[in-house]
Design an enzyme around this catalytic site. Structure first.
Site, PDB file in Angstrom:
ATOM      1  N   LYS A   1      -5.965  -2.625  14.150  1.00  0.00           N
ATOM      2  CA  LYS A   1      -5.475  -1.592  15.062  1.00  0.00           C
ATOM      3  C   LYS A   1      -6.200  -1.670  16.396  1.00  0.00           C
ATOM      4  CE  LYS A   1      -4.076   1.575  11.386  1.00  0.00           C
ATOM      5  NZ  LYS A   1      -4.478   0.749  10.241  1.00  0.00           N
TER       6      LYS A   1
ATOM      7  N   ASP B   1     -12.476  -1.442   4.502  1.00  0.00           N
ATOM      8  CA  ASP B   1     -11.587  -2.597   4.316  1.00  0.00           C
ATOM      9  C   ASP B   1     -12.368  -3.903   4.406  1.00  0.00           C
ATOM     10  OD1 ASP B   1      -9.575  -0.723   4.290  1.00  0.00           O
ATOM     11  OD2 ASP B   1      -8.624  -1.378   6.155  1.00  0.00           O
TER      12      ASP B   1
ATOM     13  N   GLU C   1       0.832  -1.203   0.000  1.00  0.00           N
ATOM     14  CA  GLU C   1       0.000   0.000   0.000  1.00  0.00           C
ATOM     15  C   GLU C   1       0.865   1.251   0.000  1.00  0.00           C
ATOM     16  OE1 GLU C   1      -1.294   1.811   3.688  1.00  0.00           O
ATOM     17  OE2 GLU C   1      -1.406  -0.206   4.543  1.00  0.00           O
TER      18      GLU C   1
END
Length: 293
Positions: A155, A138, A21
């Site tokens: 996260k 996502d 990415e």
């Protein structure tokens, strides 16, 4: 879509390629560290026998694999848009520059014929999503793209139990790499179990082949825990204070994650930043091994 000659040759010859990415370069790391780390990530992929394919939009063109000039432009240009899948068309139509998120990178990697993608951590369900419906794009993208995503879990600032529930609902296969619990980005374990464990790149590759054989939709997430986690007490304190600060400042939606991550960077004396770089490098290495296998 402009595929770099090295990437195209590798794909045509059946050699391993790893998608990377670009959001971490344009938005995730400070200058000049971002360019140095971008080179290190690509170098780690090469050291494991695969070809790196960093994905971005430059001048309105999707680029799969970046040369040195493009990497430099990505790292040092102001005003680069952060692109999820829904943002790709407007940025391209306007001839703009864009850095791709997990969702956009996964989408473009699949279109480019790349099967393995390395990133830091996935987006997920945000805390309080029962009221706000705030969930990273996502997850929906991973439900339909047929690639392997190597990450350090989700996260830890997000709602991890809800995220795992959504991944299950969306039929996204989750593999713990040498772990029986789901990692939480800065922390090696969330304490939440994963259904399936693999202990080698070859085992992960076997799952990918079986997925193709049975025609299962969606991505395979390989959750690779950080080797040395952040101090859990420090993590909890910064997260608690950050959530309170975000609420007091009226920060909501997609702005919450960058707000909290910036708090981590500033209040952990660089510990979170170092952990972020370390886990991305580890994930890139593992992704290259899986692609080679």
């Amino acid at each position: 879509m402009l595929v770099h000659e090295e990437v195209r040759t590798a794909l045509d010859e059946g050699r391993p390629v790893v998608a990377l990415e670009s959001t971490i370069i344009a938005h995730g790391l400070p200058r000049p560290d971002n360019l140095r780390v971008a080179r290190e990530i690509e170098g780690v992929v090469r050291s494991k026998g695969a070809v790196p394919a960093t994905i971005a939009i430059l001048g309105g063109q999707v680029r799969v694999g970046l040369d040195e000039a493009a990497l430099d432009a990505l790292a040092n240009t102001d005003g680069i848009a952060k692109c999820g899948v829904r943002d790709l068309a407007p940025v391209i139509a306007r001839g703009g520059d864009g850095a791709t998120t997990v969702a956009a990178t996964s989408h473009l990697a699949e279109r480019g014929g790349i099967r393995v993608f390395a990133t830091g951590g996935l987006g997920g369900v945000h805390r309080g999503a029962a009221d706000t419906f705030d969930e990273s794009a996502d997850l929906g993208t991973l439900a339909r793209v047929g690639i392997c995503v190597v990450c350090a879990g989700v996260k830890s600032i997000l709602d991890l139990p809800a995220t795992l529930e959504r991944l299950e609902t969306l039929n996204v296969t989750v593999l713990g790499y040498r772990t029986d619990t789901f990692p939480a980005f800065y922390l090696t374990s969330s304490g939440l179990p994963v259904t399936w464990r693999v202990d080698s790149a070859a085992e992960a590759a076997a799952v990918l082949r079986a997925r193709l054989d049975v025609g299962a939709p969606g991505a395979v997430v390989v959750a690779n825990p950080l080797d040395e986690q952040m101090d859990p007490d420090l993590h909890e304190r910064v997260l608690r204070d950050g959530l309170a600060a975000a609420s007091a400042a009226g920060v909501t939606g997609r702005d919450v994650t960058p707000f909290l991550l910036e708090r981590f960077h500033s209040q952990t004396e660089g510990e979170s930043l170092r952990a972020n770089v370390r886990l991305v490098l580890r994930n890139a290495a593992l992704a290259a091994e899986i692609a080679a296998a």
